[in-house]
Scaffold this active site. Structure first.
Site, mmCIF file in Angstrom:
data_model
loop_
_atom_site.group_PDB
_atom_site.id
_atom_site.type_symbol
_atom_site.label_atom_id
_atom_site.label_comp_id
_atom_site.label_asym_id
_atom_site.label_seq_id
_atom_site.Cartn_x
_atom_site.Cartn_y
_atom_site.Cartn_z
ATOM 1 N N LYS A 159 14.547 -2.485 10.110
ATOM 2 C CA LYS A 159 15.514 -1.516 10.645
ATOM 3 C C LYS A 159 16.108 -0.670 9.499
ATOM 4 C CE LYS A 159 16.999 -4.466 14.567
ATOM 5 N NZ LYS A 159 18.101 -5.372 15.019
ATOM 6 N N TYR A 177 14.436 -0.604 23.472
ATOM 7 C CA TYR A 177 15.383 -1.605 23.966
ATOM 8 C C TYR A 177 15.505 -1.587 25.500
ATOM 9 C CZ TYR A 177 16.668 -2.927 19.241
ATOM 10 O OH TYR A 177 16.629 -3.429 17.954
ATOM 11 N N ARG A 184 9.510 -15.066 14.268
ATOM 12 C CA ARG A 184 10.910 -15.290 14.692
ATOM 13 C C ARG A 184 11.581 -16.337 13.792
ATOM 14 N NH1 ARG A 184 13.382 -11.856 18.409
ATOM 15 N NH2 ARG A 184 14.600 -13.527 19.324
ATOM 16 N N THR A 205 19.669 -14.166 15.583
ATOM 17 C CA THR A 205 20.122 -12.773 15.747
ATOM 18 C C THR A 205 21.380 -12.449 14.938
ATOM 19 O OG1 THR A 205 19.224 -12.806 17.989
ATOM 20 C CG2 THR A 205 20.835 -11.082 17.492
ATOM 21 N N ARG A 259 17.317 -13.019 7.735
ATOM 22 C CA ARG A 259 18.684 -12.654 8.121
ATOM 23 C C ARG A 259 19.709 -13.566 7.436
ATOM 24 N NH1 ARG A 259 17.240 -11.926 14.547
ATOM 25 N NH2 ARG A 259 16.788 -9.688 14.551
ATOM 26 N N ASN A 266 21.181 -6.519 11.143
ATOM 27 C CA ASN A 266 20.461 -7.751 10.797
ATOM 28 C C ASN A 266 19.047 -7.495 10.289
ATOM 29 O OD1 ASN A 266 19.376 -7.007 13.210
ATOM 30 N ND2 ASN A 266 20.063 -8.795 14.363
ATOM 31 N N HIS A 326 13.808 -6.239 13.433
ATOM 32 C CA HIS A 326 13.493 -6.534 14.826
ATOM 33 C C HIS A 326 12.169 -7.283 14.844
ATOM 34 C CE1 HIS A 326 12.454 -6.335 19.027
ATOM 35 N NE2 HIS A 326 11.257 -5.997 18.622
ATOM 36 N N GLU A 359 5.800 -3.706 23.314
ATOM 37 C CA GLU A 359 6.328 -3.030 22.114
ATOM 38 C C GLU A 359 5.195 -2.450 21.265
ATOM 39 O OE1 GLU A 359 10.359 -5.776 21.699
ATOM 40 O OE2 GLU A 359 8.791 -5.974 20.196
HETATM 41 N N1 UDP Z 1 23.097 -7.080 18.979
HETATM 42 C C1 UDP Z 1 24.394 -6.662 18.794
HETATM 43 N N2 UDP Z 1 25.411 -7.349 19.409
HETATM 44 C C2 UDP Z 1 25.183 -8.426 20.192
HETATM 45 C C3 UDP Z 1 23.860 -8.873 20.367
HETATM 46 C C4 UDP Z 1 22.835 -8.175 19.753
HETATM 47 O O1 UDP Z 1 24.636 -5.676 18.111
HETATM 48 O O2 UDP Z 1 26.156 -9.005 20.705
HETATM 49 C C5 UDP Z 1 21.984 -6.303 18.362
HETATM 50 C C6 UDP Z 1 21.342 -6.950 17.118
HETATM 51 O O3 UDP Z 1 21.076 -5.920 16.175
HETATM 52 C C7 UDP Z 1 20.079 -7.535 17.681
HETATM 53 C C8 UDP Z 1 19.708 -6.525 18.762
HETATM 54 O O4 UDP Z 1 20.968 -6.176 19.316
HETATM 55 O O5 UDP Z 1 19.056 -7.658 16.697
HETATM 56 C C9 UDP Z 1 18.799 -7.015 19.841
HETATM 57 O O6 UDP Z 1 19.302 -8.191 20.425
HETATM 58 P P1 UDP Z 1 18.369 -9.423 20.769
HETATM 59 O O7 UDP Z 1 19.170 -10.342 21.633
HETATM 60 O O8 UDP Z 1 17.067 -8.931 21.316
HETATM 61 O O9 UDP Z 1 18.172 -10.128 19.351
HETATM 62 P P2 UDP Z 1 16.894 -10.233 18.380
HETATM 63 O O10 UDP Z 1 15.683 -10.362 19.250
HETATM 64 O O11 UDP Z 1 16.883 -8.990 17.529
HETATM 65 O O12 UDP Z 1 17.158 -11.456 17.556
HETATM 66 MG MG MG Z 2 15.090 -9.221 20.859
#
Ligand code: UDP
Ligand code: MG
Length: 203
Positions: free
Chosen positions: A16, A56, A121, A127, A138, A158, A161, A172
């Site tokens: 990102k 998204y 992952r 996250t 992260r 973070n 993605h 995706e």
């Molecule tokens: N995010 C955020 N606030 C939240 C939850 C998620 O800003 O409360 C953002 C964060 O950058 C995260 C992205 O939304 O990476 C996508 O969320 P997801 O649950 O898909 O997490 P990821 O798959 O990236 O771990």
């Molecule tokens: Mg996600």
């Protein structure tokens, strides 16, 4: 003979804009590369707001899962939960996320190999940087939290993605890459990683 067909799982990774600005492109690639996964596509671009929003919006169940996951973390920590449903909360996050992802150059990649989605992952980490364990990308390179993001009305920074499921990965990959941008080739190390009996080592 090696059964390559069973080892073709692909996952999408995006460094990102904060990861690019923090000069972590090489570090991120190194960590995935060292696992034995194979890089099969790579590009750098500045995503439009529309592309970021599409990214998204791929999974209809994403909003509820995101809201539930964040609320659970906040509850466990004794933080005040926003006065809205998990889906409404996710909508506010989606708006901030599209600004975040399109704020500058990103590096988009496809990694391929056995269990690619789960392995990526695991290395990426949880996250929310406040909870992601040391040793993960992260966990090692970020300090953000849900509450800091929400206070400033911005998405949590973070760095990465990565696709969360097979269905997400397939959709995706189609969104970010044309089929001809994805390379088919054999990595020499695969002979050791996947070979059943390591009988190709000795001369
Ligand atoms: N995010 C955020 N606030 C939240 C939850 C998620 O800003 O409360 C953002 C964060 O950058 C995260 C992205 O939304 O990476 C996508 O969320 P997801 O649950 O898909 O997490 P990821 O798959 O990236 O771990
Ligand atoms: Mg996600």
């Amino acid at each position: 003979m090696i059964n390559y067909d069973a080892k073709q799982e692909k996952t999408l990774v995006i460094v990102k804009p904060d990861g690019v600005q923090r000069s972590l492109i090489g570090e991120v690639i190194k960590r995935y590369e060292q696992t034995g996964l194979k890089l099969v596509a790579l590009k750098m671009l500045i995503p439009s707001l529309d592309l970021a929003l599409q990214h998204y919006s791929i999974d209809p169940g994403w909003a509820k899962r995101l809201g539930d996951k964040t609320f659970e973390t906040m509850k466990a920590r004794g933080e005040k939960i926003p006065n809205m449903t998990p889906e409404e909360y996710a909508e506010t996050i989606r708006t901030t996320l599209k600004t975040y992802l399109s704020s500058g150059p990103v590096v988009v990649m496809i990694w391929q190999g056995m269990n690619a989605i789960g392995i990526v992952r695991k290395i990426t980490g949880a996250t929310e940087p406040l909870s992601s364990t040391p040793g993960t990308i992260r966990g090692d390179y970020t300090i953000d939290s849900y509450s800091a993001g929400n206070t400033d009305n911005r998405a949590v920074r973070n760095i990465i993605h990565s696709s969360g499921s097979q269905d997400e990965a397939e959709k995706e990959i189609k969104l970010w890459f044309k089929p001809e941008e994805i390379l088919n080739y054999r990595l020499v190390a695969e002979a050791i990683i996947y070979d059943a009996n390591l009988d190709g080592i000795l001369e």
